[in-house]
Scaffold this motif. Structure first.
Motif, PDB file in Angstrom:
ATOM      1  N   ILE A 146       0.660  -1.200  -0.024  1.00 53.22           N
ATOM      2  CA  ILE A 146      -0.019   0.000  -0.172  1.00 53.22           C
ATOM      3  C   ILE A 146       0.911   1.281  -0.026  1.00 53.22           C
ATOM      4  O   ILE A 146       1.977   1.432   0.968  1.00 53.22           O
ATOM      5  N   LEU A 147       0.764   2.165  -0.949  1.00 53.05           N
ATOM      6  CA  LEU A 147       1.369   3.399  -1.015  1.00 53.05           C
ATOM      7  C   LEU A 147       0.447   4.494  -0.341  1.00 53.05           C
ATOM      8  O   LEU A 147      -0.388   4.957  -0.946  1.00 53.05           O
ATOM      9  N   GLY A 148       0.968   5.072   0.608  1.00 51.30           N
ATOM     10  CA  GLY A 148       0.033   5.925   1.395  1.00 51.30           C
ATOM     11  C   GLY A 148      -0.195   5.578   2.670  1.00 51.30           C
ATOM     12  O   GLY A 148      -1.228   4.703   2.940  1.00 51.30           O
ATOM     13  N   GLY A 149      -0.058   6.350   3.674  1.00 55.43           N
ATOM     14  CA  GLY A 149      -0.413   6.059   5.199  1.00 55.43           C
ATOM     15  C   GLY A 149      -1.569   6.884   5.634  1.00 55.43           C
ATOM     16  O   GLY A 149      -1.362   7.451   6.853  1.00 55.43           O
ATOM     17  N   GLY A 150      -2.580   7.164   4.698  1.00 56.54           N
ATOM     18  CA  GLY A 150      -3.610   7.921   5.199  1.00 56.54           C
ATOM     19  C   GLY A 150      -4.752   6.941   5.652  1.00 56.54           C
ATOM     20  O   GLY A 150      -4.724   5.616   5.676  1.00 56.54           O
ATOM     21  N   PHE A 151      -6.114   7.601   5.808  1.00 53.35           N
ATOM     22  CA  PHE A 151      -7.133   6.771   5.969  1.00 53.35           C
ATOM     23  C   PHE A 151      -7.635   5.370   5.347  1.00 53.35           C
ATOM     24  O   PHE A 151      -7.663   4.260   5.679  1.00 53.35           O
ATOM     25  N   VAL A 168       2.593  -4.676   3.701  1.00 54.09           N
ATOM     26  CA  VAL A 168       3.333  -3.436   3.772  1.00 54.09           C
ATOM     27  C   VAL A 168       3.072  -2.211   3.565  1.00 54.09           C
ATOM     28  O   VAL A 168       2.500  -2.001   2.489  1.00 54.09           O
ATOM     29  N   LEU A 169       3.088  -1.330   4.239  1.00 52.94           N
ATOM     30  CA  LEU A 169       2.403   0.045   3.918  1.00 52.94           C
ATOM     31  C   LEU A 169       3.594   1.194   3.834  1.00 52.94           C
ATOM     32  O   LEU A 169       4.365   1.168   4.937  1.00 52.94           O
ATOM     33  N   LEU A 170       3.459   1.727   2.780  1.00 49.54           N
ATOM     34  CA  LEU A 170       4.561   2.757   2.721  1.00 49.54           C
ATOM     35  C   LEU A 170       4.329   4.238   2.695  1.00 49.54           C
ATOM     36  O   LEU A 170       3.137   4.446   2.015  1.00 49.54           O
ATOM     37  N   GLU A 171       4.709   4.908   3.398  1.00 53.87           N
ATOM     38  CA  GLU A 171       4.407   6.387   3.678  1.00 53.87           C
ATOM     39  C   GLU A 171       5.585   7.160   3.353  1.00 53.87           C
ATOM     40  O   GLU A 171       6.799   7.059   4.042  1.00 53.87           O
ATOM     41  N   GLY A 172       5.557   8.333   2.737  1.00 47.45           N
ATOM     42  CA  GLY A 172       6.825   9.045   2.242  1.00 47.45           C
ATOM     43  C   GLY A 172       7.062  10.049   3.252  1.00 47.45           C
ATOM     44  O   GLY A 172       8.062  10.625   3.240  1.00 47.45           O
ATOM     45  N   GLY A 234      -2.727   5.076  -2.379  1.00 49.25           N
ATOM     46  CA  GLY A 234      -3.705   5.823  -1.610  1.00 49.25           C
ATOM     47  C   GLY A 234      -3.034   7.016  -1.170  1.00 49.25           C
ATOM     48  O   GLY A 234      -2.812   7.298  -0.082  1.00 49.25           O
ATOM     49  N   ILE A 235      -2.653   7.802  -1.983  1.00 42.38           N
ATOM     50  CA  ILE A 235      -2.036   9.136  -1.875  1.00 42.38           C
ATOM     51  C   ILE A 235      -2.753  10.383  -2.287  1.00 42.38           C
ATOM     52  O   ILE A 235      -2.294  11.387  -2.616  1.00 42.38           O
ATOM     53  N   GLY A 236      -3.986  10.298  -1.836  1.00 42.28           N
ATOM     54  CA  GLY A 236      -4.825  11.380  -1.657  1.00 42.28           C
ATOM     55  C   GLY A 236      -5.675  11.281  -2.977  1.00 42.28           C
ATOM     56  O   GLY A 236      -5.921  10.330  -3.871  1.00 42.28           O
TER      57      GLY A 236
END
Length: 408
Positions: A146-151, A168-172, A234-236
């Protein structure tokens, strides 16, 4: 006969159409939506939509629209807005005349640039079809990146773990939930995810993405390689403003509306995720909110004003997220806060209040199991709406009921 056309058959557009009839409007109502489904709620998509592959949670039955003489145009898209002649052109070439128009065009997931976005294993989650597509790839021991650590990313991670997938969750950025959620709340969320086996990688920079029909391979800037069966981005989101912009309506982080949801054209209103509006509680600051409650509230205000009322946006922003056994709720906006006050509720539940220099309550963010914070967040929301200064010590003390502060 007076006619109202609504572009966008999501939660906001659907409820606005039904509310128009509840208010006694007897003219023609046409509701246009790009999906084949009638209006449904989107919050379940990342939860039951993934875990159980559940059908959409429709806001009304098809028969309800027919009974109320609301014409549904599903699987149709508006391509042009003719403001001079007051008509909307559809992708079929048909023109729908209107006396008044409501734009409830929502928002779309922000995608990756380049060819990777076209890979069948690079997905986003915005519609029921998206949820079903993602679930097709989620099995026990499947690998999800998952790309993006939002909701959206975090809710999806929780659902995927329930199905037994490796996540695995990737947050920039340095932490998850950096937009609109306080660091202490975000830390509690991260700890719960890590306890459930979610691998959270912050400060993640994707150097290369190799996507094929079989799998995904991500190389991070630190040299780590992530191999997965599927990548969900999930980047917005981006508000769907193209129709309005091409027609010359004012745009400001969404379709710009006033406190009555009226656009720069007096015959056109906009509501829901696609519009930005001024918030009186925060000095007229213009915001765009993507939330289930906001969509519902906008629908009712827009419907009222389309038939001649003058209702204004007055509600305090509120949103929530369910992840594993935790529920996170936030009322208000913390921007401008200079002091934080923590209230412990027991069993790991707590609320952080944000205040300004003069003791004005700006926001309340709570997290805990089940409905542990729901009542106090609701009372805090009412305190924010009252616009009164509050004693920080009283907010911090679990022995002082927030209801008493509200009644004082």
């Amino acid at each position: 006969m007076t006619s109202i056309v609504i572009i966008g058959a999501g939660e906001c557009g659907g409820r606005a159409a039904l509310s128009l009839r509840d208010r006694g409007f007897d003219g023609a109502i046409t509701l246009v939506g790009a999906e084949d489904h009638p209006p449904y709620e989107r919050p379940p998509l990342s939860k039951d939509g993934i875990v159980a592959g559940a059908d959409p949670r429709f806001i009304a039955n098809l028969g309800d629209y027919a009974d109320k003489s609301i014409e549904l145009r599903l699987g149709a898209s508006a391509t042009r807005l003719d403001r001079v002649n007051r008509a909307v052109e559809l992708d079929s070439g048909e023109r729908l005349p209107y006396a008044k128009l409501l734009l409830a065009t929502g928002a779309r997931a922000r995608g990756l640039p380049g060819d990777q976005a076209e890979c069948p294993r690079v997905l986003s989650l915005r519609t029921h079809a998206d949820a079903l597509h993602i679930r097709e790839h989620l099995t026990h021991d499947s690998r999800l990146a998952i790309l993006g650590g939002g909701f959206i990313g975090l809710e999806l991670a929780a659902s995927a773990r329930r199905l037994g997938a490796y996540v695995v969750l990737l947050e920039g950025l340095p932490r998850i939930l950096s937009r609109g959620v306080l660091a202490e709340i975000a830390a509690a969320v991260a700890a719960r995810h890590e306890a459930e086996g979610v691998d959270i990688v912050c400060n993640a920079r994707v150097e290369t993405l190799c996507a094929s029909d079989e799998d995904i391979r991500l190389t991070l800037s630190d040299g780590r390689v992530i191999e997965a069966d599927m990548l969900v981005v999930g980047i917005g989101s981006l508000p769907n403003v193209e129709l309005a912009a091409e027609a010359g309506l004012a745009i400001d982080n969404g379709i710009a509306v006033d406190r009555h949801l009226q656009t720069s054209d007096p015959n056109i209103w906009a509501a829901g995720d696609c519009c930005s509006f001024p918030l009186a509680h925060y000095g007229g600051r213009r915001v765009r909110l993507e939330s289930w409650r906001s969509a519902q509230e906008h629908a009712l205000i827009a419907a009222a004003n389309l038939v001649g009322a003058s209702e204004t946006i007055a509600a305090v922003p509120w949103f929530w997220s369910d992840q594993f056994d935790l529920t996170l709720q936030v009322a208000g906006l913390s921007t401008g806060g200079t002091r934080s006050v923590r209230r412990d509720l027991g069993n790991g539940a707590f609320i952080i209040f944000e205040m300004n220099d003069v003791g004005l309550l700006l926001s309340a963010s709570g997290i805990g199991p089940g409905n542990a914070v729901a009542r106090d967040i609701r009372l805090a929301e009412m305190l924010i709406a009252s616009g009164r200064s509050v004693d920080p010590a009283a907010l911090a003390s679990p022995d002082i009921r927030l209801k008493a502060l509200l009644a004082a």
